[in-house]
Scaffold this motif. Structure first.
Motif, mmCIF file in Angstrom:
data_model
loop_
_atom_site.group_PDB
_atom_site.id
_atom_site.type_symbol
_atom_site.label_atom_id
_atom_site.label_comp_id
_atom_site.label_asym_id
_atom_site.label_seq_id
_atom_site.Cartn_x
_atom_site.Cartn_y
_atom_site.Cartn_z
ATOM 1 N N THR A 196 0.836 -1.196 0.000
ATOM 2 C CA THR A 196 0.000 0.000 0.000
ATOM 3 C C THR A 196 0.875 1.252 0.000
ATOM 4 O OG1 THR A 196 -1.722 -1.183 1.247
ATOM 5 C CG2 THR A 196 -1.842 1.214 1.226
ATOM 6 N N ALA A 197 2.009 1.149 0.679
ATOM 7 C CA ALA A 197 2.938 2.287 0.773
ATOM 8 C C ALA A 197 3.888 2.368 -0.413
ATOM 9 C CB ALA A 197 3.730 2.189 2.072
ATOM 10 N N VAL A 198 4.394 1.228 -0.875
ATOM 11 C CA VAL A 198 5.397 1.208 -1.950
ATOM 12 C C VAL A 198 5.141 0.039 -2.898
ATOM 13 C CG1 VAL A 198 7.305 2.480 -0.906
ATOM 14 C CG2 VAL A 198 6.967 0.103 -0.304
ATOM 15 N N LYS A 199 4.154 0.190 -3.748
ATOM 16 C CA LYS A 199 3.841 -0.855 -4.729
ATOM 17 C C LYS A 199 4.690 -0.674 -5.983
ATOM 18 C CE LYS A 199 0.229 -0.672 -7.426
ATOM 19 N NZ LYS A 199 -1.131 -0.663 -8.012
ATOM 20 N N PRO A 200 5.230 -1.759 -6.539
ATOM 21 C CA PRO A 200 5.997 -1.640 -7.788
ATOM 22 C C PRO A 200 5.133 -1.086 -8.924
ATOM 23 C CG PRO A 200 6.251 -3.812 -6.799
ATOM 24 C CD PRO A 200 5.153 -3.136 -6.058
ATOM 25 N N HIS A 201 5.762 -0.284 -9.776
ATOM 26 C CA HIS A 201 5.064 0.243 -10.945
ATOM 27 C C HIS A 201 5.136 -0.721 -12.123
ATOM 28 C CE1 HIS A 201 6.109 3.780 -8.488
ATOM 29 N NE2 HIS A 201 4.992 4.280 -8.946
ATOM 30 N N PHE A 202 6.158 -1.560 -12.121
ATOM 31 C CA PHE A 202 6.323 -2.543 -13.184
ATOM 32 C C PHE A 202 7.138 -3.701 -12.617
ATOM 33 C CE2 PHE A 202 7.554 -4.443 -17.194
ATOM 34 C CZ PHE A 202 6.527 -4.095 -18.070
ATOM 35 N N THR A 203 6.814 -4.908 -13.071
ATOM 36 C CA THR A 203 7.517 -6.096 -12.577
ATOM 37 C C THR A 203 8.001 -6.940 -13.745
ATOM 38 O OG1 THR A 203 6.197 -6.205 -10.543
ATOM 39 C CG2 THR A 203 7.315 -8.217 -11.226
ATOM 40 N N VAL A 204 9.238 -7.405 -13.617
ATOM 41 C CA VAL A 204 9.783 -8.413 -14.533
ATOM 42 C C VAL A 204 10.217 -9.583 -13.670
ATOM 43 C CG1 VAL A 204 11.555 -8.987 -16.225
ATOM 44 C CG2 VAL A 204 10.565 -6.682 -16.195
ATOM 45 N N VAL A 205 9.616 -10.750 -13.855
ATOM 46 C CA VAL A 205 9.933 -11.893 -13.005
ATOM 47 C C VAL A 205 10.973 -12.787 -13.681
ATOM 48 C CG1 VAL A 205 7.994 -13.260 -13.879
ATOM 49 C CG2 VAL A 205 9.008 -13.833 -11.671
ATOM 50 N N LEU A 226 11.677 -19.310 -17.959
ATOM 51 C CA LEU A 226 10.671 -18.306 -18.311
ATOM 52 C C LEU A 226 11.069 -16.921 -17.835
ATOM 53 C CD1 LEU A 226 7.461 -20.209 -17.147
ATOM 54 C CD2 LEU A 226 8.310 -20.047 -19.493
ATOM 55 N N VAL A 227 10.432 -15.925 -18.433
ATOM 56 C CA VAL A 227 10.465 -14.564 -17.916
ATOM 57 C C VAL A 227 9.060 -13.996 -18.138
ATOM 58 C CG1 VAL A 227 11.220 -13.511 -20.079
ATOM 59 C CG2 VAL A 227 11.726 -12.374 -17.911
ATOM 60 N N GLY A 228 8.623 -13.125 -17.231
ATOM 61 C CA GLY A 228 7.292 -12.541 -17.357
ATOM 62 C C GLY A 228 7.321 -11.088 -16.955
ATOM 63 N N ALA A 229 6.243 -10.362 -17.280
ATOM 64 C CA ALA A 229 6.201 -8.939 -16.943
ATOM 65 C C ALA A 229 4.757 -8.478 -16.825
ATOM 66 C CB ALA A 229 6.939 -8.114 -18.000
ATOM 67 N N SER A 230 4.585 -7.369 -16.067
ATOM 68 C CA SER A 230 3.262 -6.763 -15.938
ATOM 69 C C SER A 230 3.360 -5.420 -15.237
ATOM 70 C CB SER A 230 2.311 -7.664 -15.149
ATOM 71 O OG SER A 230 1.020 -7.082 -15.068
ATOM 72 N N ARG A 231 2.401 -4.552 -15.502
ATOM 73 C CA ARG A 231 2.263 -3.319 -14.735
ATOM 74 C C ARG A 231 1.469 -3.568 -13.458
ATOM 75 N NH1 ARG A 231 2.019 2.270 -18.031
ATOM 76 N NH2 ARG A 231 3.588 1.799 -19.621
ATOM 77 N N ASP A 232 0.868 -4.725 -13.341
ATOM 78 C CA ASP A 232 0.063 -5.080 -12.160
ATOM 79 C C ASP A 232 0.789 -6.192 -11.404
ATOM 80 O OD1 ASP A 232 -1.744 -6.079 -10.302
ATOM 81 O OD2 ASP A 232 -3.460 -6.030 -11.665
ATOM 82 N N PRO A 233 1.447 -5.864 -10.275
ATOM 83 C CA PRO A 233 2.213 -6.890 -9.558
ATOM 84 C C PRO A 233 1.337 -7.983 -8.953
ATOM 85 C CG PRO A 233 2.066 -4.889 -8.246
ATOM 86 C CD PRO A 233 1.514 -4.555 -9.600
ATOM 87 N N VAL A 234 0.100 -7.644 -8.609
ATOM 88 C CA VAL A 234 -0.815 -8.646 -8.050
ATOM 89 C C VAL A 234 -1.175 -9.659 -9.133
ATOM 90 C CG1 VAL A 234 -3.000 -9.031 -6.846
ATOM 91 C CG2 VAL A 234 -1.719 -6.906 -6.449
ATOM 92 N N ALA A 235 -1.482 -9.163 -10.326
ATOM 93 C CA ALA A 235 -1.824 -10.051 -11.440
ATOM 94 C C ALA A 235 -0.640 -10.927 -11.822
ATOM 95 C CB ALA A 235 -2.286 -9.231 -12.639
ATOM 96 N N LEU A 236 0.550 -10.338 -11.867
ATOM 97 C CA LEU A 236 1.733 -11.132 -12.209
ATOM 98 C C LEU A 236 1.944 -12.246 -11.190
ATOM 99 C CD1 LEU A 236 5.072 -10.233 -13.681
ATOM 100 C CD2 LEU A 236 5.096 -11.337 -11.460
ATOM 101 N N ASP A 237 1.843 -11.914 -9.909
ATOM 102 C CA ASP A 237 2.029 -12.936 -8.875
ATOM 103 C C ASP A 237 0.953 -14.012 -8.975
ATOM 104 O OD1 ASP A 237 4.083 -11.294 -8.122
ATOM 105 O OD2 ASP A 237 3.469 -11.119 -6.027
ATOM 106 N N SER A 238 -0.257 -13.610 -9.334
ATOM 107 C CA SER A 238 -1.348 -14.567 -9.506
ATOM 108 C C SER A 238 -1.042 -15.549 -10.627
ATOM 109 C CB SER A 238 -2.655 -13.810 -9.790
ATOM 110 O OG SER A 238 -3.707 -14.700 -10.081
#
Length: 410
Positions: A196-205, A226-238
């Motif tokens: 809530t305080a510091v959410k990533p703006h973009f993720t590359v896993v 694999l490699v993956g990416a998203s602007r939504d860290p919750v969706a990427l983790d899901s």
């Protein structure tokens, strides 16, 4: 209904090309990074390990992401990390040593980017709106001064939170004491509060090599490639939880984050681009399943244990297994983290400051976290295991290539 987009890409010989494609499929960086941007790149270098072990973000992924960001000519780019509990002792064991061992520091130097030990950075207290468990949190100043946070986790299951990906990777922005606090307050609630305080703006896993089970190298290495990416860290983790065979509804911090409006966990509201989940799915073995199969007769109570105590104890188990003394652990109960009021056990060891209430009733190993040698000696004493044999096997392991990668890890 607008869906969150997550890319999943297979990696061949050219790691950088795969990273570029993953970022492009996830919507790219347009509108996110510009000439005025101050960018923090946050890999997962939780321990002192080499790239390729699966325990930490591969330096090649971090280097590729950094290069791509530098091409956009932002005003500042920094690679920052605060390694796990126990990695805040300068000249003994700290984040900079972990960054060097992983190859991340060398990549940063090659690209002309500074690295920052977020454990030793100055910190500021931040209030968390709508807190579930953690009303305030100390966060490294370098993080708070960044306009854009890029999280680069590595694919791993976790003994406490089922998975550790983009959201949990943000624990590295806190100093050691704050990391411990998250376990005491409730790890998965605290992960949601932190983001809530510091959410990533973009993720590359980084899914080149991951870790399952107890993160024992090389036994628990998994190679999804694999490699993956998203602007939504919750969706990427899901998405990557599903690739690892973990039910999204069972990962509570994903549910909490979705409820707080931090992103989308519901698979029906996520668009996967690139490889289909069904084509790359490879179930990872849960930690406690590995404990039960490798150490039958051993009971571990660790509901609120932090990674500091947990990982030191797992190292002890590795040494005892190498010494072929696992049978002697039968009937032992080990308490990590907050101790229960009543412990119906005849043979037990309590480990770490949080289990101190059992001191006097059961053998106790003090420390926050205690060192692996102290834990090993106490467990061997209680189970009548020859400590000299165990320490001999430990030294033999540390002289091997695998041992070098595993030493002072987890």
């Amino acid at each position: 209904m607008e869906k969150s987009v997550v890319s999943v890409v297979r990696v061949g010989a050219d790691v950088e090309s795969a990273v570029r494609r993953a970022i492009e499929l996830a919507g790219g960086l347009d509108g996110l990074i510009g000439p005025e941007s101050r960018v923090l790149i946050k890999p997962n270098i939780c321990s002192r390990d080499r790239s390729g072990t699966g325990k930490i973000t591969d330096a090649r992924i971090t280097g590729a992401v950094t290069k791509i960001i530098l091409e956009r000519k932002p005003s500042r780019v920094v690679i920052g990390e605060g390694s796990a509990v126990g990695y805040d002792f300068p000249d003994l064991q700290d984040t900079m040593m972990a960054l060097e061992e992983s190859g991340t520091k060398a990549e940063a130097e090659r690209l002309g980017v500074p690295v920052v030990d977020l454990n030793r950075d100055s910190h500021r207290e931040v209030e968390i709106p709508g807190a579930l468990a953690m009303k305030t949190v100390k966060i490294a100043s370098t993080v708070l001064e960044s306009d854009v946070i890029i999280s680069i986790p590595v694919m791993k299951t976790h003994i406490r939170s089922a998975i550790t990906l983009s959201l949990k990777n943000m624990k590295g922005v806190m100093p050691g004491g704050e990391k411990r606090k998250t376990h005491q307050l409730g790890l998965e609630l605290a992960i949601a509060d932190l983001n809530t305080a510091v959410k990533p703006h973009f993720t590359v896993v980084d899914g080149l090599v991951g870790m399952e089970g107890l993160w024992e190298y090389p036994d628990d290495c998994v190679r999804p490639g694999l490699v993956g990416a998203s602007r939504d860290p919750v969706a990427l983790d899901s998405v990557f939880a599903r690739i690892m065979g973990v039910e999204v509804r069972e990962v509570m911090h994903l549910q909490y984050c979705q409820e707080k409006g931090l992103g989308i966990a519901d698979p029906e509201r996520i668009e996967v681009c690139g490889e289909a989940i069904s084509e790359v799915r490879r179930p990872f073995r849960p930690a406690f399943e590995a404990v039960k199969s490798r150490y039958p007769g051993l009971a571990v109570l660790g509901e609120k244990a932090c990674t500091g105590c947990t990982n030191e104890f797992i190292s002890t188990l590795i040494y005892i297994r190498l010494a072929q003394q696992v049978d002697r652990l039968s009937g032992l109960t080990v308490v990590l983290g907050e101790a229960p009021e009543v412990l119906p056990a005849e043979k037990a060891v309590a480990i770490g400051k949080c289990a101190q209430r059992l001191e006097g009733r059961f053998p106790f190993v003090p420390g926050c976290p205690p060192g692996v040698d102290e834990i090993t000696r106490k467990v061997c004493e209680v189970c009548h295991i020859d400590i000299r044999l165990v320490l001999q096997k430990r030294e033999e392991l540390h002289r091997t290539i695998a041992g070098k990668a595993m030493r002072e890890s987890i």
